[in-house]
Design a protein around this motif. Structure first.
Motif, PDB file in Angstrom:
ATOM      1  N   LEU A   4     -13.053 -12.810  22.156  1.00  0.00           N
ATOM      2  CA  LEU A   4     -11.634 -14.277  21.153  1.00  0.00           C
ATOM      3  C   LEU A   4     -10.616 -13.423  21.749  1.00  0.00           C
ATOM      4  O   LEU A   4     -10.215 -13.071  22.017  1.00  0.00           O
ATOM      5  CB  LEU A   4     -11.915 -14.061  19.934  1.00  0.00           C
ATOM      6  CG  LEU A   4     -13.232 -14.336  19.112  1.00  0.00           C
ATOM      7  CD1 LEU A   4     -13.015 -13.936  17.687  1.00  0.00           C
ATOM      8  CD2 LEU A   4     -13.238 -15.780  19.725  1.00  0.00           C
ATOM      9  N   ARG A   5      -9.918 -15.080  21.823  1.00  0.00           N
ATOM     10  CA  ARG A   5      -8.505 -15.083  22.761  1.00  0.00           C
ATOM     11  C   ARG A   5      -7.482 -15.949  21.829  1.00  0.00           C
ATOM     12  O   ARG A   5      -6.292 -15.357  21.409  1.00  0.00           O
ATOM     13  CB  ARG A   5      -8.900 -15.861  23.768  1.00  0.00           C
ATOM     14  CG  ARG A   5      -7.708 -16.102  24.558  1.00  0.00           C
ATOM     15  CD  ARG A   5      -7.213 -17.451  25.433  1.00  0.00           C
ATOM     16  NE  ARG A   5      -6.054 -17.948  25.878  1.00  0.00           N
ATOM     17  CZ  ARG A   5      -6.080 -18.386  27.422  1.00  0.00           C
ATOM     18  NH1 ARG A   5      -6.754 -18.805  27.432  1.00  0.00           N
ATOM     19  NH2 ARG A   5      -4.617 -18.928  27.496  1.00  0.00           N
ATOM     20  N   ARG A   6      -8.056 -16.488  20.952  1.00  0.00           N
ATOM     21  CA  ARG A   6      -7.342 -16.997  19.976  1.00  0.00           C
ATOM     22  C   ARG A   6      -8.436 -17.287  18.891  1.00  0.00           C
ATOM     23  O   ARG A   6      -9.707 -18.142  19.352  1.00  0.00           O
ATOM     24  CB  ARG A   6      -6.530 -18.088  19.888  1.00  0.00           C
ATOM     25  CG  ARG A   6      -5.593 -18.378  19.355  1.00  0.00           C
ATOM     26  CD  ARG A   6      -4.723 -19.543  19.208  1.00  0.00           C
ATOM     27  NE  ARG A   6      -5.713 -20.696  19.588  1.00  0.00           N
ATOM     28  CZ  ARG A   6      -4.717 -21.327  20.664  1.00  0.00           C
ATOM     29  NH1 ARG A   6      -3.698 -21.022  20.805  1.00  0.00           N
ATOM     30  NH2 ARG A   6      -5.026 -22.256  21.286  1.00  0.00           N
ATOM     31  N   CYS A   7      -8.169 -17.330  17.129  1.00  0.00           N
ATOM     32  CA  CYS A   7      -9.178 -17.471  16.031  1.00  0.00           C
ATOM     33  C   CYS A   7      -8.719 -17.555  15.336  1.00  0.00           C
ATOM     34  O   CYS A   7      -7.266 -17.353  14.806  1.00  0.00           O
ATOM     35  CB  CYS A   7     -10.282 -16.306  16.374  1.00  0.00           C
ATOM     36  SG  CYS A   7     -11.685 -16.939  15.007  1.00  0.00           S
ATOM     37  N   HIS A   8      -8.429 -19.722  15.020  1.00  0.00           N
ATOM     38  CA  HIS A   8      -8.166 -19.916  13.268  1.00  0.00           C
ATOM     39  C   HIS A   8      -9.316 -20.325  12.401  1.00  0.00           C
ATOM     40  O   HIS A   8     -10.517 -21.013  13.139  1.00  0.00           O
ATOM     41  CB  HIS A   8      -7.405 -21.232  14.298  1.00  0.00           C
ATOM     42  CG  HIS A   8      -5.395 -21.107  14.803  1.00  0.00           C
ATOM     43  ND1 HIS A   8      -6.084 -21.321  15.457  1.00  0.00           N
ATOM     44  CD2 HIS A   8      -5.256 -19.349  15.233  1.00  0.00           C
ATOM     45  CE1 HIS A   8      -3.955 -21.283  15.609  1.00  0.00           C
ATOM     46  NE2 HIS A   8      -3.736 -19.847  15.627  1.00  0.00           N
ATOM     47  N   TYR A   9      -8.952 -20.853  11.933  1.00  0.00           N
ATOM     48  CA  TYR A   9      -9.414 -21.422  10.867  1.00  0.00           C
ATOM     49  C   TYR A   9      -9.188 -22.811  10.294  1.00  0.00           C
ATOM     50  O   TYR A   9      -7.829 -22.558   9.539  1.00  0.00           O
ATOM     51  CB  TYR A   9     -10.013 -20.429   8.723  1.00  0.00           C
ATOM     52  CG  TYR A   9     -10.666 -20.753   8.140  1.00  0.00           C
ATOM     53  CD1 TYR A   9     -12.568 -21.222   8.085  1.00  0.00           C
ATOM     54  CD2 TYR A   9     -10.383 -22.050   7.243  1.00  0.00           C
ATOM     55  CE1 TYR A   9     -12.704 -22.165   7.245  1.00  0.00           C
ATOM     56  CE2 TYR A   9     -10.520 -22.019   6.211  1.00  0.00           C
ATOM     57  CZ  TYR A   9     -11.613 -22.361   5.648  1.00  0.00           C
ATOM     58  OH  TYR A   9     -12.122 -23.101   4.936  1.00  0.00           O
ATOM     59  N   VAL A  10     -10.175 -23.562  10.683  1.00  0.00           N
ATOM     60  CA  VAL A  10      -9.924 -24.727  10.454  1.00  0.00           C
ATOM     61  C   VAL A  10     -10.748 -25.368   8.967  1.00  0.00           C
ATOM     62  O   VAL A  10     -11.851 -25.565   8.723  1.00  0.00           O
ATOM     63  CB  VAL A  10      -9.914 -25.837  11.742  1.00  0.00           C
ATOM     64  CG1 VAL A  10      -9.722 -26.808  11.281  1.00  0.00           C
ATOM     65  CG2 VAL A  10      -9.527 -24.928  12.809  1.00  0.00           C
ATOM     66  N   THR A  11      -9.760 -26.030   8.302  1.00  0.00           N
ATOM     67  CA  THR A  11     -10.152 -26.545   6.978  1.00  0.00           C
ATOM     68  C   THR A  11     -10.811 -27.825   7.399  1.00  0.00           C
ATOM     69  O   THR A  11     -10.897 -28.399   8.745  1.00  0.00           O
ATOM     70  CB  THR A  11      -9.532 -26.528   5.595  1.00  0.00           C
ATOM     71  OG1 THR A  11      -8.410 -27.530   6.131  1.00  0.00           O
ATOM     72  CG2 THR A  11      -8.802 -25.121   5.990  1.00  0.00           C
ATOM     73  N   ALA A  12     -11.403 -28.999   6.437  1.00  0.00           N
ATOM     74  CA  ALA A  12     -12.206 -29.995   6.454  1.00  0.00           C
ATOM     75  C   ALA A  12     -11.091 -30.799   6.835  1.00  0.00           C
ATOM     76  O   ALA A  12     -11.269 -32.304   7.123  1.00  0.00           O
ATOM     77  CB  ALA A  12     -12.539 -29.924   5.161  1.00  0.00           C
ATOM     78  N   TRP A  13     -10.419 -30.923   6.181  1.00  0.00           N
ATOM     79  CA  TRP A  13      -9.269 -32.401   6.229  1.00  0.00           C
ATOM     80  C   TRP A  13      -8.021 -31.683   7.659  1.00  0.00           C
ATOM     81  O   TRP A  13      -6.854 -31.761   8.098  1.00  0.00           O
ATOM     82  CB  TRP A  13      -8.310 -31.877   5.358  1.00  0.00           C
ATOM     83  CG  TRP A  13      -8.613 -32.118   3.784  1.00  0.00           C
ATOM     84  CD1 TRP A  13      -8.994 -32.746   3.703  1.00  0.00           C
ATOM     85  CD2 TRP A  13      -9.111 -31.078   3.317  1.00  0.00           C
ATOM     86  NE1 TRP A  13      -9.856 -33.382   2.156  1.00  0.00           N
ATOM     87  CE2 TRP A  13     -10.103 -31.197   1.610  1.00  0.00           C
ATOM     88  CE3 TRP A  13      -9.200 -29.728   2.890  1.00  0.00           C
ATOM     89  CZ2 TRP A  13     -10.896 -30.824   1.208  1.00  0.00           C
ATOM     90  CZ3 TRP A  13     -10.268 -28.972   2.283  1.00  0.00           C
ATOM     91  CH2 TRP A  13     -10.406 -29.777   1.032  1.00  0.00           C
ATOM     92  N   GLY A  14      -8.575 -30.190   8.416  1.00  0.00           N
ATOM     93  CA  GLY A  14      -8.007 -30.303   9.600  1.00  0.00           C
ATOM     94  C   GLY A  14      -6.794 -29.233  10.524  1.00  0.00           C
ATOM     95  O   GLY A  14      -6.047 -29.287  11.158  1.00  0.00           O
TER      96      GLY A  14
END
Length: 124
Positions: free
Chosen positions: A8-18
């Motif tokens: 992984l280079r970068r990992c974010h959690y994205v919610t259903a609302w973006g």
């Protein structure tokens, strides 16, 4: 999520609302302890990072020289390109020690959770 050649280079959690949230390592994991060291003692962390990078570069130079000597030691190759003699010949125990230190330095680099285009490739 962005990938590199080695993970992984970068990992974010994205919610259903973006909404994006940066994921952080668990504080009790090795990565979390390394991040805590960096926050608590940034100068020490930079020194450790510099030492690990130096170890990796030195190990790479020694490895390339030893491999070049071995490859050009083959008579067919030596006739074509000539023989190369490594400037440094390490005893077996020193090669083992260099390997162990290099493993530790590589692990330290991995625990920093920082993407480096030079070290991790350019994919992604």
């Amino acid at each position: 999520m962005r990938l590199s050649n080695f993970g992984l280079r970068r990992c974010h959690y994205v919610t259903a609302w973006g909404t994006e949230h940066l994921l952080v390592p668990d504080r009790d994991s090795a990565e979390g302890r390394r991040a805590r060291l960096h926050r608590a003692h940034p100068a020490l962390s930079r020194r450790i990072g510099t030492v690990s990078l130096t170890v990796l570069v030195v190990a790479l130079v020694v490895l390339v020289a030893q491999l070049a000597e071995q490859v050009t030691g083959v008579p067919v190759v030596a006739e074509r390109v000539g023989a190369f003699v490594a400037p440094v010949h390490l005893p077996a125990w020193c090669n083992v020690a260099l390997t162990l230190v290099t493993l530790a330095a590589g692990t330290e680099r991995a625990l920093r959770l920082r993407y480096s285009r030079l070290l991790d490739g350019t994919a992604g």
